[in-house]
Design a protein around this motif. Structure first.
Motif, mmCIF file in Angstrom:
data_model
loop_
_atom_site.group_PDB
_atom_site.id
_atom_site.type_symbol
_atom_site.label_atom_id
_atom_site.label_comp_id
_atom_site.label_asym_id
_atom_site.label_seq_id
_atom_site.Cartn_x
_atom_site.Cartn_y
_atom_site.Cartn_z
ATOM 1 N N ASP A 163 1.092 -1.065 0.027
ATOM 2 C CA ASP A 163 0.016 -0.020 -0.076
ATOM 3 C C ASP A 163 0.736 1.248 0.110
ATOM 4 O O ASP A 163 1.806 1.319 1.011
ATOM 5 N N ASP A 166 -1.962 -6.351 4.844
ATOM 6 C CA ASP A 166 -3.043 -7.020 3.984
ATOM 7 C C ASP A 166 -2.374 -8.236 3.176
ATOM 8 O O ASP A 166 -1.545 -7.900 2.324
ATOM 9 N N ASP A 184 -7.797 -7.335 1.612
ATOM 10 C CA ASP A 184 -7.212 -5.913 2.116
ATOM 11 C C ASP A 184 -8.213 -5.949 3.500
ATOM 12 O O ASP A 184 -9.004 -6.467 3.574
ATOM 13 N N LYS A 185 -7.532 -4.864 4.488
ATOM 14 C CA LYS A 185 -8.058 -4.758 5.520
ATOM 15 C C LYS A 185 -8.320 -6.136 6.629
ATOM 16 O O LYS A 185 -9.039 -6.389 7.524
ATOM 17 N N ASP A 221 -6.588 -0.753 -1.139
ATOM 18 C CA ASP A 221 -5.527 0.315 -1.446
ATOM 19 C C ASP A 221 -4.272 -0.367 -1.710
ATOM 20 O O ASP A 221 -3.134 0.432 -1.741
ATOM 21 N N ASP A 222 -4.191 -1.777 -1.741
ATOM 22 C CA ASP A 222 -3.001 -2.326 -1.865
ATOM 23 C C ASP A 222 -2.773 -2.688 -3.480
ATOM 24 O O ASP A 222 -3.585 -3.368 -3.967
HETATM 25 MG MG MG Z 1 -4.797 -2.034 2.627
#
Ligand code: MG
Ligand code: 13P
Ligand code: 13P
Ligand code: MG
Ligand code: MG
Ligand code: MG
Length: 363
Positions: A11, A230, A128-129, A49-50
Motif C-alpha cells: 500500500d 493485507d 485488504d483490511k 488500497d493495496d
Molecule cells: Mg490495505
C-alpha cells in the motif's frame, strides 16, 4: 525448467483514504513491469488500497533483482502518490532504501518455484483490511478438511494428505505439521491467527509446493501502528491439488478476521469480484479477491475473476449481516480487537496519561 511465481504487494497510497488505488499508480506499475527483461510475464492489480504485482520468471525465489524491481515499482508509485497527495503515500515502505531482499522492508511477498505441469492452474488470493492469519481457516479447509475438499478422499494423489509449514510471527519460529494425523495439534496454533500463520503447504505424495502465503507483520517490524499486513496467498490447483472449486469453497463462509477500521476490529471476510474490491463501509468489511490463471511456459493466461459468480452472493449477504451485527458493538470487544492487539494505537498514551489516577487496591 522451473518457473517462479512471485506476488509482491504494498500500500503506497490510498484513493480516497484507505479505499482504493488511483489508476495512475497501476499504470506506472504496469509500465515498469512490462518493460523488464527479468520477467516472463506480469499482471498488476489491486484489492482496496493495496497494489499487487504478479510476476513470473526463472530467477528462483528470493532473487535480489526481482525483489529490487518490485521495490523500485513501489518507490515510483509512491512518487506518483505524493504528487497526487494520496492518502498515506509510501505507507508500507518501511525502509529508506532497498537492501538485497524485500523481506522485512514492508511489502508483503509470496513466491513459489515449481516445474510447470502439463496444465498449471493457479489462484492468487489477495485481501485488504486484514492480516496474514486470515488464510489459516481457508487453507485448513482446502488442504485438510474432507467436508470441503472431496479430493482428499477420492484423489489418490491427495489421499496421503498435506504438510503445513506454520510460522510463529512473534517468536519467529517455524514448525511442520503433517495432516491428517496432526490436525488437532496444528489447530491449537493456527486457531490463533493473530500470532500463528500457515506459510506453506506441501503435497505429501510428492513433496510439491501447493500453497504459499505472505506472513510478515509490519506492525511488529515498525514498532508503531502502520496498518495491518493485507495478505496474499498463491494456491496451485487440480491433479493432486484442490480443484479450483475446492480452493474457492472455504470463502462461501465469511469468517471473522482481524483488520477492518484502523486495523483494530474483527469483521467478516467478504469474497468479491474485482469491481467490488474497494472497501468503504467503516473502511471495510475486509475483502478478498481471487484471480485464476493458467500458466503456459510461464505466461499468465487469464485472469478469471473467480468470485465474480452469483454463487458467492449469499456469502456476501451473510458478510453484510455479520457486519451489521458486529458494528452495533461499536468500541467494545470482541468487535474491537483485544488489548494486546491495540498496543500500537492510543492505548499506551492513554494508559500513561491516566497512570496516576489508577489507585492500587488491597488484595
Ligand atoms: Mg490495505
Ligand atoms: P467437467 O466435466 O466440467 O470437466 O468437470 C470435471 C470436474 O472434475 C469438476 O470438478
Ligand atoms: P490499510 O492497511 O488497508 O491501509 O488500512 C488501514 C486502516 O487504518 C483502515 O481503516
Ligand atoms: Mg492504506
Ligand atoms: Mg495495510
Ligand atoms: Mg472440464
Amino acid at each position: 525448467k522451473k518457473i517462479t511465481l512471485t506476488v509482491i504487494k504494498a500500500d503506497v497510497g490510498g484513493c480516497v483514504g484507505h479505499s482504493s488505488v488511483h489508476p495512475e499508480l497501476l499504470e506506472k506499475a504496469k509500465e515498469m513491469l512490462s518493460g523488464s527483461p527479468l520477467l516472463i510475464d506480469s499482471y498488476v492489480t489491486h484489492v482496496g488500497d493495496d497494489i499487487n504485482l504478479i510476476m513470473t520468471h526463472e530467477a528462483g525465489r528470493n532473487n535480489g533483482e526481482v525483489h529490487q524491481l518490485a521495490w523500485d515499482v513501489f518507490v515510483a508509485c509512491t512518487d506518483v502518490a505524493k504528487k497526487l497527495k494520496l492518502y498515506g503515500a509510501g505507507q508500507d515502505l518501511l525502509a529508506d532504501a532497498f537492501s538485497g531482499n524485500i523481506k522485512g522492508l514492508g511489502p508483503g511477498i509470496a513466491e513459489m518455484e515449481f516445474e510447470e505441469r502439463e496444465s498449471e492452474p493457479v489462484i492468487i488470493f489477495m485481501a485488504d483490511k486484514t492480516e496474514p492469519g486470515a488464510w489459516n481457516l481457508p487453507l485448513y479447509k482446502m488442504f485438510a478438511d474432507p467436508f470441503n475438499t472431496i479430493g482428499l478422499v477420492i484423489d489418490p494423489k491427495m489421499h496421503k494428505g498435506f504438510d503445513f509449514d506454520v510460522r510463529d510471527t512473534v517468536e519467529n519460529k517455524k514448525i511442520i505439521f503433517s495432516t491428517p494425523e496432526e490436525i488437532y495439534d496444528m489447530l491449537v496454533f493456527i486457531g490463533a491467527p493473530g500470532r500463528f500463520c500457515v506459510k506453506r503447504v506441501f503435497q505429501r505424495e510428492t513433496g510439491d509446493i501447493a500453497a504459499v502465503s505472505s506472513t510478515q507483520r509490519l506492525n511488529l517490524m515498525a514498532g508503531r501502528y502502520v496498518g495491518k499486513d493485507d495478505p496474499v496467498c498463491i494456491v496451485r490447483c487440480q491433479s493432486g491439488f484442490p480443484a479450483v472449486g475446492e480452493a474457492l469453497e472455504p470463502f462461501t463462509y465469511p469468517h471473522l478476521v482481524a483488520g477492518w477500521m484502523r486495523g483494530s476490529h474483527n469483521g467478516p471476510l467478504m469474497p468479491v469480484a474485482l469491481k467490488d474490491a474497494h472497501p468503504t463501509r467503516f473502511d471495510g468489511p475486509p475483502r478478498v479477491i481471487a484471480l485464476g490463471f493458467q500458466l503456459s511456459e510461464g505466461k499468465l493466461i487469464g485472469p478469471q475473476d473467480l468470485f465474480d459468480d452469483p454463487a458467492f452472493d449469499r456469502a456476501r449477504e451473510l458478510a453484510n449481516n455479520v457486519a451489521d451485527y458486529m458494528r452495533r458493538m461499536g468500541p467494545f470487544e470482541p468487535h474491537r480487537l483485544p488489548l494486546d492487539e491495540m498496543e500500537y494505537t492510543t492505548m499506551p498514551q492513554v494508559s500513561k496519561r491516566l497512570k496516576e489516577r489508577f489507585i492500587s487496591l488491597r488484595k
